[in-house]
Scaffold this motif. Structure first.
Motif, mmCIF file in Angstrom:
data_model
loop_
_atom_site.group_PDB
_atom_site.id
_atom_site.type_symbol
_atom_site.label_atom_id
_atom_site.label_comp_id
_atom_site.label_asym_id
_atom_site.label_seq_id
_atom_site.Cartn_x
_atom_site.Cartn_y
_atom_site.Cartn_z
ATOM 1 N N VAL A 69 0.834 -1.204 0.000
ATOM 2 C CA VAL A 69 0.000 0.000 0.000
ATOM 3 C C VAL A 69 0.868 1.253 0.000
ATOM 4 O O VAL A 69 0.555 2.243 -0.679
ATOM 5 C CB VAL A 69 -0.952 -0.024 1.218
ATOM 6 C CG1 VAL A 69 -1.591 1.348 1.436
ATOM 7 C CG2 VAL A 69 -2.043 -1.080 1.006
ATOM 8 N N GLY A 127 1.891 1.835 -3.386
ATOM 9 C CA GLY A 127 0.750 2.308 -4.168
ATOM 10 C C GLY A 127 0.474 3.783 -3.926
ATOM 11 O O GLY A 127 0.136 4.526 -4.861
ATOM 12 N N ARG A 128 0.623 4.224 -2.698
ATOM 13 C CA ARG A 128 0.394 5.649 -2.396
ATOM 14 C C ARG A 128 1.468 6.517 -3.043
ATOM 15 O O ARG A 128 1.171 7.616 -3.510
ATOM 16 C CB ARG A 128 0.372 5.856 -0.885
ATOM 17 C CG ARG A 128 -0.893 5.303 -0.232
ATOM 18 C CD ARG A 128 -0.962 5.571 1.245
ATOM 19 N NE ARG A 128 -2.260 5.147 1.775
ATOM 20 C CZ ARG A 128 -2.430 4.397 2.854
ATOM 21 N NH1 ARG A 128 -1.365 3.993 3.543
ATOM 22 N NH2 ARG A 128 -3.634 4.049 3.251
ATOM 23 N N GLY A 133 -1.951 5.998 -6.160
ATOM 24 C CA GLY A 133 -3.089 5.094 -6.272
ATOM 25 C C GLY A 133 -4.337 5.623 -5.590
ATOM 26 O O GLY A 133 -4.290 6.588 -4.813
ATOM 27 N N ARG A 172 -9.337 2.664 -2.179
ATOM 28 C CA ARG A 172 -8.991 1.259 -2.422
ATOM 29 C C ARG A 172 -7.771 0.835 -1.612
ATOM 30 O O ARG A 172 -7.725 -0.262 -1.057
ATOM 31 C CB ARG A 172 -8.745 1.022 -3.911
ATOM 32 C CG ARG A 172 -10.026 1.011 -4.733
ATOM 33 C CD ARG A 172 -9.811 0.320 -6.062
ATOM 34 N NE ARG A 172 -11.073 0.047 -6.730
ATOM 35 C CZ ARG A 172 -11.237 -0.872 -7.662
ATOM 36 N NH1 ARG A 172 -10.214 -1.633 -8.028
ATOM 37 N NH2 ARG A 172 -12.399 -1.058 -8.223
ATOM 38 N N LEU A 173 -6.771 1.712 -1.551
ATOM 39 C CA LEU A 173 -5.560 1.384 -0.809
ATOM 40 C C LEU A 173 -5.853 1.277 0.681
ATOM 41 O O LEU A 173 -5.389 0.352 1.357
ATOM 42 C CB LEU A 173 -4.485 2.444 -1.070
ATOM 43 C CG LEU A 173 -3.892 2.450 -2.481
ATOM 44 C CD1 LEU A 173 -3.018 3.675 -2.686
ATOM 45 C CD2 LEU A 173 -3.096 1.172 -2.754
ATOM 46 N N SER A 174 -6.623 2.208 1.222
ATOM 47 C CA SER A 174 -6.961 2.172 2.652
ATOM 48 C C SER A 174 -7.792 0.945 2.989
ATOM 49 O O SER A 174 -7.596 0.316 4.037
ATOM 50 C CB SER A 174 -7.712 3.445 3.048
ATOM 51 O OG SER A 174 -6.884 4.577 2.930
ATOM 52 N N GLU A 224 -5.457 -2.129 2.991
ATOM 53 C CA GLU A 224 -4.572 -2.138 4.158
ATOM 54 C C GLU A 224 -5.337 -2.542 5.418
ATOM 55 O O GLU A 224 -4.861 -3.344 6.222
ATOM 56 C CB GLU A 224 -3.937 -0.762 4.334
ATOM 57 C CG GLU A 224 -2.851 -0.714 5.385
ATOM 58 C CD GLU A 224 -2.135 0.620 5.408
ATOM 59 O OE1 GLU A 224 -0.974 0.656 5.841
ATOM 60 O OE2 GLU A 224 -2.744 1.646 5.000
#
Length: 281
Positions: free
Chosen positions: A68, A71-72, A76, A80-82, A85
């Motif tokens: 993640v 990705g950040r 990203g 979706r990433l949060s 995670e």
């Protein structure tokens, strides 16, 4: 503290539910990822035989966290990433909380992992305050049901997750209220959270008040509450009720701002009383 939502009301819950569906699919794919398997083996974890153990899911949480972060850096999608995670950290969190509830021997690592999960959920709540907690709860319980092999853990998961979501609601609400008091304050970092602080708040003469926010009055009454709203521990930490009722959230992570503002004068006064009682103690 920002409470702006990136969603229209019509899209809010659908977008969050879809993000967690995607997170669950990504987590399922992760369990078959050769790179993740190699990491597990390097750390002494069997990719197949250890899938039902806490160490496997702690490794999954750490691996997802690193993915993640990358990705950040690439810009990203934040939701979706949060969601990924948080979803990836949920099975390990259920293991840890179940062990604590069963009075198993706790250790520094377990506490650190629980604090980390607390931070993830709180960050999610503050980043997406319009999210309905029922949507997030259903998603995280679904992750736990799919990931955990032990029927007892699957049975315990809804209570563990919902209790923690409720705690985060009240923590975030207290921050909203503090916003309206005029006091300087900041949320506790992960190290301070491990010591039981939720907020560090400006007191008199540049003093700092370490405040542990509770969702339940009963938790404070057990400590010898003063005026049923707060207690002062021997180490000077203030344990205070959020002064918020569950129904005031209207199913979300945050309070309507007018409700938070209405509570600010009382919280400000209680903090002053608590500081005075701390000095006396």
């Amino acid at each position: 503290m920002s409470h702006e939502s990136p969603f229209t009301p019509e899209r809010r819950d659908d977008a969050i539910a879809q993000s967690f569906d995607n997170a669950q699919q990504c987590l399922y794919k992760l369990t078959a990822d050769p790179s993740f398997h190699a990491t597990l083996i390097d750390h002494g974890v069997d990719p197949y035989d250890d899938m039902g153990t806490p160490k496997y899911w702690h490794e999954a949480a750490a691996y997802a966290q690193a993915a993640v972060a990358r990705g950040r850096e690439r810009g990203g999608d934040p939701l979706r990433l949060s969601a990924f995670e948080l979803a990836a950290a949920t099975p390990a969190f259920v293991f840890d909380e179940s062990n604590t509830a069963d009075h198993a021997a706790s250790n520094h690592t377990t506490t650190k992992n629980s604090v980390r999960y607390n931070s993830l959920l709180r960050n999610f709540a503050e980043s997406f305050p319009d999210a309905h907690t029922s949507v997030v709860s259903a998603a995280l319980v679904g992750v736990a049901n799919r990931a955990l092999e032990d029927p007892a853990l699957r049975q315990a998961a809804p209570g563990i997750i919902n209790n923690h979501i409720r705690g985060i609601q009240h923590e975030v609400a207290f921050g909203q209220i503090l916003d309206h008091t005029g006091r300087n304050f900041r949320p506790a970092d992960e190290i301070e959270d491990g010591y039981g602080y939720d907020y560090i708040i400006e007191g008199e003469r540049n003093s700092e008040l370490q405040v542990d926010v509770k969702a339940s009055l009963h938790a404070i009454e057990k400590l010898g509450a003063i005026a049923s709203a707060y207690a002062v521990r021997s180490d000077g930490r203030i344990v205070m009720h959020s002064l918020t009722k569950d129904e005031e959230f209207k199913g979300r992570f945050t309070l309507p701002e007018e409700v938070a503002a209405s509570k600010a004068p009382v919280v400000d006064e209680l903090l002053s009383h608590a500081e005075a009682n701390r000095r006396i103690a």
